[in-house]
Design a protein around this motif. Sequence first.
Motif, PDB file in Angstrom:
ATOM      1  N   SER A  57       0.740  -1.125   0.141  1.00  0.00           N
ATOM      2  CA  SER A  57       0.068   0.034   0.076  1.00  0.00           C
ATOM      3  C   SER A  57       0.894   1.194   0.151  1.00  0.00           C
ATOM      4  CB  SER A  57      -0.997   0.025   1.219  1.00  0.00           C
ATOM      5  OG  SER A  57      -1.802   0.965   0.930  1.00  0.00           O
ATOM      6  N   ASP A  96      -9.602   6.588  -4.925  1.00  0.00           N
ATOM      7  CA  ASP A  96      -8.374   6.702  -4.123  1.00  0.00           C
ATOM      8  C   ASP A  96      -7.176   6.155  -4.958  1.00  0.00           C
ATOM      9  OD1 ASP A  96      -6.076   6.153  -2.815  1.00  0.00           O
ATOM     10  OD2 ASP A  96      -6.909   5.814  -0.932  1.00  0.00           O
ATOM     11  N   HIS A  98       4.189  10.546  -5.560  1.00  0.00           N
ATOM     12  CA  HIS A  98       5.262  10.025  -4.830  1.00  0.00           C
ATOM     13  C   HIS A  98       5.574   8.375  -4.829  1.00  0.00           C
ATOM     14  CE1 HIS A  98       2.370  11.347  -2.327  1.00  0.00           C
ATOM     15  NE2 HIS A  98       2.543  10.421  -1.296  1.00  0.00           N
ATOM     16  N   LYS A  99       4.292   7.787  -5.146  1.00  0.00           N
ATOM     17  CA  LYS A  99       4.192   6.386  -5.193  1.00  0.00           C
ATOM     18  C   LYS A  99       4.579   5.805  -6.595  1.00  0.00           C
ATOM     19  CE  LYS A  99       1.356   5.747  -0.943  1.00  0.00           C
ATOM     20  NZ  LYS A  99       0.173   5.321  -0.475  1.00  0.00           N
TER      21      LYS A  99
HETATM   22  C1  LIG Z   1      -0.648   5.823   0.696  1.00  0.00           C
HETATM   23  C2  LIG Z   1      -2.106   5.784   0.692  1.00  0.00           C
HETATM   24  C3  LIG Z   1      -2.707   6.786   0.911  1.00  0.00           C
HETATM   25  C4  LIG Z   1      -2.211   8.039   1.736  1.00  0.00           C
HETATM   26  O1  LIG Z   1      -1.229   8.928   0.862  1.00  0.00           O
HETATM   27  P1  LIG Z   1      -0.143   9.847   1.618  1.00  0.00           P
HETATM   28  O2  LIG Z   1       0.533  10.408   0.478  1.00  0.00           O
HETATM   29  O3  LIG Z   1       0.669   8.997   2.533  1.00  0.00           O
HETATM   30  O4  LIG Z   1      -0.895  10.918   2.244  1.00  0.00           O
HETATM   31  C5  LIG Z   1      -4.201   6.587   0.626  1.00  0.00           C
HETATM   32  N1  LIG Z   1      -4.642   5.446   0.169  1.00  0.00           N
HETATM   33  C6  LIG Z   1      -4.056   4.533  -0.108  1.00  0.00           C
HETATM   34  C7  LIG Z   1      -4.505   3.256  -0.594  1.00  0.00           C
HETATM   35  C8  LIG Z   1      -2.516   4.769  -0.077  1.00  0.00           C
HETATM   36  O5  LIG Z   1      -1.834   3.548  -0.131  1.00  0.00           O
END
Ligand SMILES: *Cc1c(COP(=O)(O)O)cnc(C)c1O
Length: 475
Positions: A76, A246, A272-273
């Motif tokens: 995640s 999301d 950033h992901k």
């Molecule tokens: C990481 C994540 C978030 C939150 O993102 P941030 O940049 O850490 O605030 C929300 N939803 C999911 C499914 C995530 O994996």
Amino acid sequence: MNNQLYGKLIFELSHEGRKGYSLPKNRFGDYTLPAALRRKDDAALPECDELTVVRHYTNLSNNNFGVDTGFYPLGSCTMKYNPKLNEEIAAMPQFQNLHPQQPAATAQGALAVVTLLERSLCALTGLAHFTFKPYAGAHGELTGLMVIDNYHRSRGDSQRRKVIIPDSAHGTNPASAAVCGLEIVEVRSTADGLVSLDDLQRLVSAEGPSIAAMMMTNPNTLGLFERQIPEIARLIHGCGALMYYDGANLNPMLGVCRPGDMGFDVMHVNLHKTFSTPHGGGGPGAGPVGVREGLQDFFPFVSPYHGNYAVLMRAYAYILSLGREHVKEVGPLATLNANYIKESLKDDYLLPVDGLCCHEFVFDGLKDKSTGVTTMDVAKRLLDYGYHAPTIYFPLLFHESLMVEPTENESLETLDGFISVMHCIADEARTSPDTVKSAPHLTPIGRVDDVLAAKHPVVTFCQMSKDEDENVNRK
Ligand SMILES: *Cc1c(COP(=O)(O)O)cnc(C)c1O
């Protein structure tokens, strides 16, 4: 690392009169600060020679675990490889030395990058407009929910105060809804890990006119592709509410399918992901929010300028370097890697929801529950073998959740190495469980007391009593 200087604070290494710097020649002439602005006493800065400073910080950095030091299967969170090319481009002086207040006419290139990135994200998500203001995923969720709230209010409909969120959702979803002043209504998952259409139907019939939106992650937090999005979207739109996506974990969908085509109206993307900015420890991030045509007038003011610009720069460089053709390979490769690990380990680890997963999957701890070895123990033992622990105790659907996301970038050898270590830990759990239960054995600090560390963090320099030190660091 056993030398005496290691592990000390820079203040403890300080010796009066030592210097590790030299100032450049003064080109500006003398200037004396007004007395009112001058400090009365010298700042209590450490005084060290250069080599001591270099070693101190190099040793500290070696305690850090990052994507550049080893395999980082946190689920995640998408801790993926961040190509160094993106760093070089984001650090180009033309971008790095921009000032947010400089005349727009002198920053046209930088603004063009924002527009081009918007076009790329629109093409990848099927939505029509993006705002780049949000600083992270959670900030994007809040921004997106504010768009939805503004939209309903603009139609004179202020009764819609409820947001439907699946029980498997990421914790930021209910948190963002609460910050936005909305009420959270939970929809249950079925035994196969997907949103229950029956439960959703019941909620929509009961609460229809008070529902503002439904928030969903797809693939969901179990790494499963929600196959009934069109039906779900019909139900939600049918009662006048909007669909929020999301998109923090867009990785497995990249170039494969688009939230906009599935019926989502508003979404955020975690640059950033999915788009390769090194992150961790809270930043830096960017959570641009995309909306369907017509909703762009409802973007709220959540921050000045264009968010974390360097993160946008890296994302655009990443998208360009993959190109339209290779961006399509991200999802299938991430999915292949996750399924490879899952299938290789399910003889030793309990897989509560079987079947094809997307970019990540969740075990419910070790299969053999008689050993007493928990998911926490497995995660701690992994550190001894040089691996970052997967996400643990999330999602909350299982007691011993252990969530693995390998990402698309890892080599077969890296995946095999992780698999063999996980098997090895399962063997240890059977043959010498105490070794696993008392891990980690090879890190500078053993198990911290999570609660104490969170409630009483000692983050400033003070001489701790020996008792206190033992309590905080070595429990
Ligand atoms: C990481 C994540 C978030 C939150 O993102 P941030 O940049 O850490 O605030 C929300 N939803 C999911 C499914 C995530 O994996």
